[in-house]
Design a protein around this motif. Structure first.
Motif, mmCIF file in Angstrom:
data_model
loop_
_atom_site.group_PDB
_atom_site.id
_atom_site.type_symbol
_atom_site.label_atom_id
_atom_site.label_comp_id
_atom_site.label_asym_id
_atom_site.label_seq_id
_atom_site.Cartn_x
_atom_site.Cartn_y
_atom_site.Cartn_z
ATOM 1 N N ASN A 1 0.723 -1.453 -0.016
ATOM 2 C CA ASN A 1 -0.122 0.019 0.062
ATOM 3 C C ASN A 1 0.701 1.238 -0.003
ATOM 4 N N GLY B 1 -12.510 -8.109 4.576
ATOM 5 C CA GLY B 1 -11.512 -9.129 4.113
ATOM 6 C C GLY B 1 -10.013 -8.984 4.504
ATOM 7 N N GLN B 2 -9.798 -7.759 4.722
ATOM 8 C CA GLN B 2 -8.562 -7.657 5.388
ATOM 9 C C GLN B 2 -8.399 -6.549 6.336
ATOM 10 N N ASN C 1 -7.328 3.014 7.116
ATOM 11 C CA ASN C 1 -8.098 3.143 6.273
ATOM 12 C C ASN C 1 -7.663 2.908 4.749
ATOM 13 N N THR C 2 -6.535 3.106 4.630
ATOM 14 C CA THR C 2 -5.739 2.703 3.523
ATOM 15 C C THR C 2 -5.432 1.166 3.230
ATOM 16 N N LYS D 1 -15.785 -5.598 2.181
ATOM 17 C CA LYS D 1 -16.441 -6.265 0.937
ATOM 18 C C LYS D 1 -17.912 -5.925 1.202
ATOM 19 N N LYS E 1 -7.166 -1.306 5.024
ATOM 20 C CA LYS E 1 -8.449 -2.611 5.301
ATOM 21 C C LYS E 1 -8.992 -2.622 3.694
ATOM 22 N N ARG E 2 -9.782 -3.704 3.785
ATOM 23 C CA ARG E 2 -10.274 -4.171 2.517
ATOM 24 C C ARG E 2 -11.788 -4.633 3.257
ATOM 25 N N SER F 1 -13.164 -1.094 10.818
ATOM 26 C CA SER F 1 -12.075 -2.041 10.117
ATOM 27 C C SER F 1 -12.262 -3.483 10.991
ATOM 28 N N LYS G 1 -3.498 -11.404 7.285
ATOM 29 C CA LYS G 1 -4.684 -10.359 6.927
ATOM 30 C C LYS G 1 -4.967 -9.341 7.683
#
Length: 429
Positions: free
Chosen positions: A166, A195-196, A183-184, A189, A186-187, A262, A278
């Motif tokens: 990232n 997800g991450q 915030n950058t 869904k 995290k993923r 998150s 993860k």
């Protein structure tokens, strides 16, 4: 008075003196104990209970026995059963003389401990000898309830692969950067499924160190959980604003719909998720590092100091402490305190550093020694040790339950932080 009366009175005096010496442990069955290994006759015995394997202390015990001519018998116990087993042993008059245990256990069990005799150490000497964080838990009402040995600091673990992917070169230094970087990283869904995760904050149900993290945030903003009398002060006039800010910040990471979101209770605990690669960041103890490397030798991670509030000139860190204390009713009070002072002394701490029983000494005079400076992170750890603080936390279990209830009530969207704090405190009355 005739000669017979004199002899009788003299024998009575001798008998009383012998009885006092026997019950004080100065003489008695334990004296003359023979070491089955070498046949050495010891002049006394100190019974020690702890939660670490005996191998952790064996070198110190061996050296202590040889130098003091006092046998050390050690018994390992599971942390979750320690209190129950020690209370039963005391009831049977079979309890240990000394405990080597985490500081939270000591703060919850002052009633079965004996304070340090004034001739062993005075409070001012304690303050000059040990780091500041030790005083909160071990000096109460101008009495010393034990000696700290080493600390296990809370640190920030960060996944370098995730950061690199990232384009983030360094871990966060303050909590504003924590939010931005999380915030950058995290993923999220569809449906709010994580997800991450960016950082493990926000809930209590699946973040085991929630109380420690909240305590850290409170300390950094000048707040606390209890006052000196053990009364809860989360909603006191001087602490209410701090408490509200801390719980809002923490729970936003676990509250769906917030910018910081998150973390969810559907995720595994932070250690599991981090070892799976993860989770970008988590707060955990330094001692976990070796276990993490064993769990996943391929994960690329590093350790950084805890983030600070932006603008704070003096950093505040958090650590747990392992300490030595003497049980009330010990028949061997004098040799027990001699042992306690020795294992927490300069020589004892150096030996435990060499054995890797502790990572960071609680003694000020050991923070520049060769045994400590051999640690490649010694400069960072020395700074952490000298700037570590601990909250007043006498009622450990009550406070853990209280903070957990507040966190979940806010994160579930049921209550504001102020109302959640007030309602949770009302339940404790």
């Amino acid at each position: 008075m005739n000669i017979v009366q004199v002899i009788v009175i003299g024998l009575c005096i001798i008998a009383v003196i012998l009885a006092i010496l026997f019950w004080s442990g100065i003489i008695g069955p334990q004296r003359g104990t023979v070491d089955p290994g070498g046949g050495q006759a010891f002049s006394g015995e100190v019974r020690v209970w702890g939660t670490l394997p005996s191998d952790s202390y064996i070198d110190f015990f061996t050296e202590y026995e040889a130098s003091k001519n006092i046998r050390v018998s050690y018994s390992q116990h599971a942390p979750e059963k320690f209190t129950e087993e020690i209370v039963r042993a005391i009831a049977r008059r079979e309890g240990p003389d000394v405990v080597l245990i985490d500081i939270d256990w000591i703060t919850s069990n002052y009633d079965i401990l004996t304070p340090t005799p004034p001739e062993v150490m005075q409070p001012q000497e304690f303050r000059n000898t040990f780091i500041d964080a030790s005083e909160v838990d071990l000096v109460r009402e101008d009495k010393i309830w034990g000696f700290p040995i080493g600390i296990d600091p809370l640190v920030l673990y960060w996944n370098k692969d995730i950061f690199n992917a990232n384009s983030i070169p360094l871990p966060p230094k303050n909590w504003n950067e924590v939010l931005t970087q999380s915030n950058t990283i995290k993923r999220i869904k569809d449906g709010g499924v994580v997800g991450q995760a960016g950082i493990a904050l926000g809930r209590s149900r699946n973040i085991p160190l929630y109380k420690e993290i909240v305590s850290l945030l409170l300390l950094q903003l000048g707040g606390s959980i209890e006052n000196q009398a053990g009364e809860l002060i989360l909603n006191s006039p001087s602490n209410q604003d701090v408490g509200g800010r801390v719980f809002r910040f923490f729970t936003d990471f676990g509250k769906s719909g917030t910018e910081a979101y998150s973390w969810t209770t559907a995720l595994p605990p932070p250690r599991v998720l981090f070892s799976q690669g993860k989770l970008g960041m988590m707060l955990d103890y330094l001692s976990y590092e070796s276990q993490l490397r064993e769990q996943n030798p391929h994960i690329s991670f590093d350790i950084a100091p805890l983030p600070q509030p932006q603008g704070n000139e003096v950093p505040i860190y958090y650590a747990t402490t392992n300490a030595v204390a003497v049980l009330v009713g010990s028949p061997n009070i004098a040799p027990a305190w001699q042992f306690a002072k020795s294992i927490s002394g300069a020589g004892g701490v150096q030996r435990l550093l060499v054995q890797h029983v502790i990572n960071v000494p609680a003694r000020r005079d050991q923070l520049n020694t060769l045994a400590f400076t051999e640690n490649p992170r010694h400069e960072l750890l020395r700074t952490i040790a000298l700037n570590t603080r601990r909250p007043i936390n006498t009622h450990t279990q009550r406070n853990s339950n209280l903070i957990a209830d507040i966190i979940e009530a806010i994160a579930n969207g049921q209550l504001s932080s102020e109302i959640a704090i007030s309602q949770a405190l009302e339940k404790t009355k």
